[in-house]
Design a protein around this motif. Structure first.
Motif, PDB file in Angstrom:
ATOM      1  N   MET A 162       0.839  -1.192   0.000  1.00 52.73           N
ATOM      2  CA  MET A 162       0.000   0.000   0.000  1.00 52.73           C
ATOM      3  C   MET A 162       0.877   1.246   0.000  1.00 52.73           C
ATOM      4  O   MET A 162       1.988   1.237   0.499  1.00 52.73           O
ATOM      5  N   GLN A 191      -2.138   4.539   3.336  1.00 54.32           N
ATOM      6  CA  GLN A 191      -2.119   3.643   4.483  1.00 54.32           C
ATOM      7  C   GLN A 191      -2.203   4.424   5.791  1.00 54.32           C
ATOM      8  O   GLN A 191      -2.929   4.036   6.703  1.00 54.32           O
ATOM      9  N   ARG A 200     -11.163  -0.858   2.369  1.00 50.78           N
ATOM     10  CA  ARG A 200      -9.755  -1.003   2.016  1.00 50.78           C
ATOM     11  C   ARG A 200      -9.513  -2.327   1.299  1.00 50.78           C
ATOM     12  O   ARG A 200      -8.848  -2.390   0.275  1.00 50.78           O
ATOM     13  N   THR A 232      -8.171  -2.171  -2.556  1.00 48.82           N
ATOM     14  CA  THR A 232      -6.816  -2.626  -2.898  1.00 48.82           C
ATOM     15  C   THR A 232      -6.871  -3.860  -3.796  1.00 48.82           C
ATOM     16  O   THR A 232      -6.025  -4.034  -4.655  1.00 48.82           O
ATOM     17  N   LYS A 261      -5.813  -4.367  -8.029  1.00 48.89           N
ATOM     18  CA  LYS A 261      -4.668  -5.231  -8.328  1.00 48.89           C
ATOM     19  C   LYS A 261      -4.670  -5.661  -9.785  1.00 48.89           C
ATOM     20  O   LYS A 261      -5.722  -5.897 -10.373  1.00 48.89           O
TER      21      LYS A 261
END
Lengths: 313, 437
Positions: free
Chosen positions: A89, A94, B10, B14, B18
């Motif tokens: 991240m 983050q 999150r 994320t 990807k």
């Protein structure tokens, strides 16, 4: 004065060992409190209980007189000894995420973070992935994230590991500044030099039991062993005979051209003033200093002695 | 609750960003579309390139019997087999069919030579033609006119119709149901494994990077676990929906280019392992194709897609919790094997047994396995295209919901202890102790 954090008779037992055995500690407000102890003494267990990661089997933990509640978590900033970040991240993203978990809004988190990043001179890392940073750099970010939400209580577990001396100093300054701003700080470490430098009070835990608690200076005095260093310039003739007649133990006597250096141990009944008086006839007393034990000495002395397995009561 | 949402967000963002997700999202539909399209392309490819086949018939039974069907050019020649073999090598002929004089008086042997792999449809065509001819000769020998036999043969047009409780009638077509059911259950199986192990790997990553200690001081372990599980569930759903949309559009575009008429045939060829002779015998008529259409229209897609989503989510939640518990208990992926086995066995069992269940979707094995939460996601998907009584569906769904509530509760207990344990791999006995902390 009411303690900020009051740990009362806390006991925690894991499958086959007692991690904390009836531990009571009072942590005063707005002080840096050193939580010391050898590896496996129960420090982390205690810290996890304060953070409500685990619950004690018995005993209470009070924050400002209130039993621990879920919303206390947002008042605590915890930098664990085993710490890490999501490697893939980006740093800024983050940091915002972790701050949001502590209850800050996204906007608030961003402004505050930019502020801190600027102060630590790491703003240019914002868009880099964590895995590209060195361990020390990651530690800096973790420190920032820990203190970002202005917690009343900060818990630092070995905060200086992985830092170079320059950054250690930077961090120490920040920790002192946080105390000035009113935070109560628990500081857990093996590094006794930094304890002397930073801590107002300490508690020493060994094998799940608290074995020592108090102010750093008071502890040193309580554990004094009545040794002194004394330097005398232009000693009078026959200083040898005078010295030998004194009721002191001479640990080391070093005679140089026009001065003598003494390392003396006395009985506890003799006060330092009385000792000083006895030194005066020897010549010019250039320096006279009681050697108080370092925290390191106290640590080794206290932990080293009863290092037998539990059950020696 | 708010924190679960943050964690979920999150995890979702994320993962969706990807590269592997994006690649899979586009590759998946391509593979699926290929599964449907390739048979069509192959079918068209077969029409290209005529085959010249030399026939040496020492029995003289089959002269003229091989019709010039389907771009296969049969040449009846009377040369020596050896010289013809050379011609095959030289490429003058593609194949050589050699029917030697039989030892008994009925020819039952033939040899086909080719310098390339002989296509299955060609060899089967030669075989059927020969056996038909021999049969006819035998019948004639016993004094039966083959025409009589031919006229006695009757093709039965069997339409299976299910009557539901309201008296409504639905035409069903077993092959399509089999294909749909198996496809659904395989998809659920893979989704559970792929996304379940993503949960596991995510947790191991948090553990080894030690970020878990940081996060756990701000959120409860349960929130962290649920946020992760739910976030990845959404990733799975997103991927599934994108696949449906993309597969549909790729297939649609393909159909526009290649023309619609091939469509139904491709569907049946790709969807089920239907009659191989399909491509060789084009008279496998339009009525069948129309029937397929009729049945496809009769398939209750909302129910199938709806229950797919339900069973995917239910099964995923049930297993993801277990995967989470495994991930929390170990320090690296290599250590997961020991715990993965008991968790994967019911899933694999469900998938294997699905292949038998399609033959008897209402049997008691099918019933029980589609009720038990650990196998129901995979097994129920096989049964749904055949129609499942609502009562059973409700019981199965209710049990699945309580099943994942149970595994989540169970996993949360192991998880909250496991994530803070480093070092040695725990034994089952230790896990049992963690349950009681």
């Amino acid at each position: 004065m009411q303690a900020y954090l009051s740990i009362q008779e806390v006991t925690k037992r894991y499958a086959n060992h007692l991690a904390l055995d009836d531990v009571s500690i009072e942590i005063p407000q707005n002080k840096i409190f050193g939580l010391l102890g050898p590896n496996g003494a129960g420090k982390t267990s205690l810290i996890r209980i304060i953070n409500q990661i685990t619950a004690p089997d018995s005993g209470k933990v009070l924050i400002k007189g209130q039993a621990l509640q879920a919303d206390h978590i947002t008042r605590i900033g915890y930098l664990p000894e085993e710490r890490g970040l999501y490697k893939k991240m980006k740093v800024g993203e983050q940091a915002i995420y972790l701050a949001q978990l502590k209850g800050l809004s996204k906007h608030e988190a961003k402004t505050k973070l930019k502020d801190w990043f600027e102060r630590f001179d790491i703003l240019n890392w914002w868009d880099r992935k964590v895995e590209e940073l060195s361990k020390g750099m990651q530690q800096k970010i973790q420190f920032v994230v820990t203190v970002l939400h202005k917690p009343e209580l900060l818990i630092f577990d070995e905060p200086f590991s992985g830092f170079d001396p320059i950054n250690v100093n930077l961090l120490k300054a920040e920790i002192l500044k946080l105390r000035e701003q009113g935070a109560t700080i628990i500081f857990s470490t093996h590094n006794m030099a930094s304890v002397e430098e930073l801590c107002d009070q300490i508690a020493l835990i060994n094998q799940g039991k608290k074995i020592l608690e108090g102010e750093v200076n008071a502890l040193k005095i309580a554990n004094r062993n009545y040794t002194y260093n004394c330097e005398i310039h232009y000693p009078v003739n026959g200083w040898n005979t005078i010295l030998e007649s004194l009721p002191v133990e001479l640990l080391n006597v070093k005679s140089e051209l026009s001065k003598i250096k003494l390392h003396i141990k006395t009985a506890s009944s003799l006060s330092s003033n009385e000792l000083l008086k006895m030194m005066l006839p020897l010549g010019e007393v250039a320096s006279f200093q009681e050697l108080l034990p370092s925290m390191n000495d106290i640590f080794i002395q206290k932990v080293g002695k009863p290092a037998k397995p539990a059950g020696d009561e | 609750m708010n924190k679960i949402l943050l964690i979920l967000k999150r995890e979702y963002i994320t993962r969706v960003r990807k590269k592997s997700f994006i690649i899979m999202t586009f590759l998946g539909p391509l593979l699926m579309a290929a599964l449907m399209i390739v048979p069509v392309i192959l079918a068209t490819l077969q029409n290209i390139g005529d085959k010249n086949i030399a026939v040496v018939d020492e029995t003289n039974w089959f002269i003229g019997k091989f019709e010039q069907a389907d771009n296969l050019q049969f040449h009846y020649v009377f040369e020596s087999v050896d010289s013809l073999k050379q011609k095959v090598i030289d490429g003058q002929y593609d194949m050589l069919v050699y029917i030697p004089r039989p030892e008994l008086n009925i020819p039952v042997n033939a040899e086909v030579y080719s310098n390339r792999q002989i296509p299955l449809n060609v060899s089967s065509y030669i075989k059927t033609t020969m056996s038909k001819e021999v049969e006819t000769k035998k019948l004639l020998a016993s004094g039966i006119d083959p025409e009589v036999i031919k006229s006695a043969k009757t093709s039965i047009n069997l339409v299976t119709i299910r009557i539901d409780e309201d008296g409504g009638e639905t035409k069903s077509f077993t092959e399509i149901n089999v294909a749909l059911g198996l496809f659904g259950s395989i998809l659920i199986y893979f989704f559970i494994f792929i996304f379940g192990s993503q949960v596991m790997r995510g947790i191991i990553e948090e553990k080894t990077s030690r970020i878990v200690e940081v996060i756990i001081s701000s959120v409860r372990p349960f929130e962290l676990m649920m946020g992760k599980i739910l976030g990845i569930a959404l990733v799975g759903l997103t991927q599934f929906l994108l696949w449906i949309v993309l597969t549909g559009s790729i297939y649609g575009v393909f159909m526009l280019i290649y023309g619609v008429p091939e469509g139904p045939q491709a569907l049946s060829a790709g969807g089920s392992m239907m009659n191989q002779a399909n491509t060789v015998l084009p008279e496998m008529d339009n009525t069948a194709v129309l029937k397929v259409f009729e049945v496809v229209e009769a398939i209750n897609f909302p129910v199938i897609i709806g229950s797919f989503i339900f069973y995917f989510l239910g099964g995923y939640l049930l297993y993801a919790a277990l995967f989470a518990a495994i991930g929390s208990a170990v320090d690296n992926e290599a250590d997961t094997q020991q715990f993965m086995l008991p968790v994967s066995i019911p899933l694999i069992l469900g998938l294997v047994i699905s292949n038998f269940i399609v033959n008897n979707p209402e049997g008691s094995l099918a019933f029980w396995l589609s009720i038990i939460p650990f196998t129901s996601p995979v097994v129920m998907m096989v049964r749904i295209p055949f129609g499942v009584p609502y009562g059973e569906l409700v019981i199965s769904m209710a049990l699945l919901i309580s099943g994942f509530l149970f595994t989540t509760w169970f996993a949360a207990k192991i998880y909250r202890t496991g994530i803070l344990m480093y070092g040695k791999k725990p034994s089952y006995r230790e896990l049992w102790k963690w349950l009681k902390y």
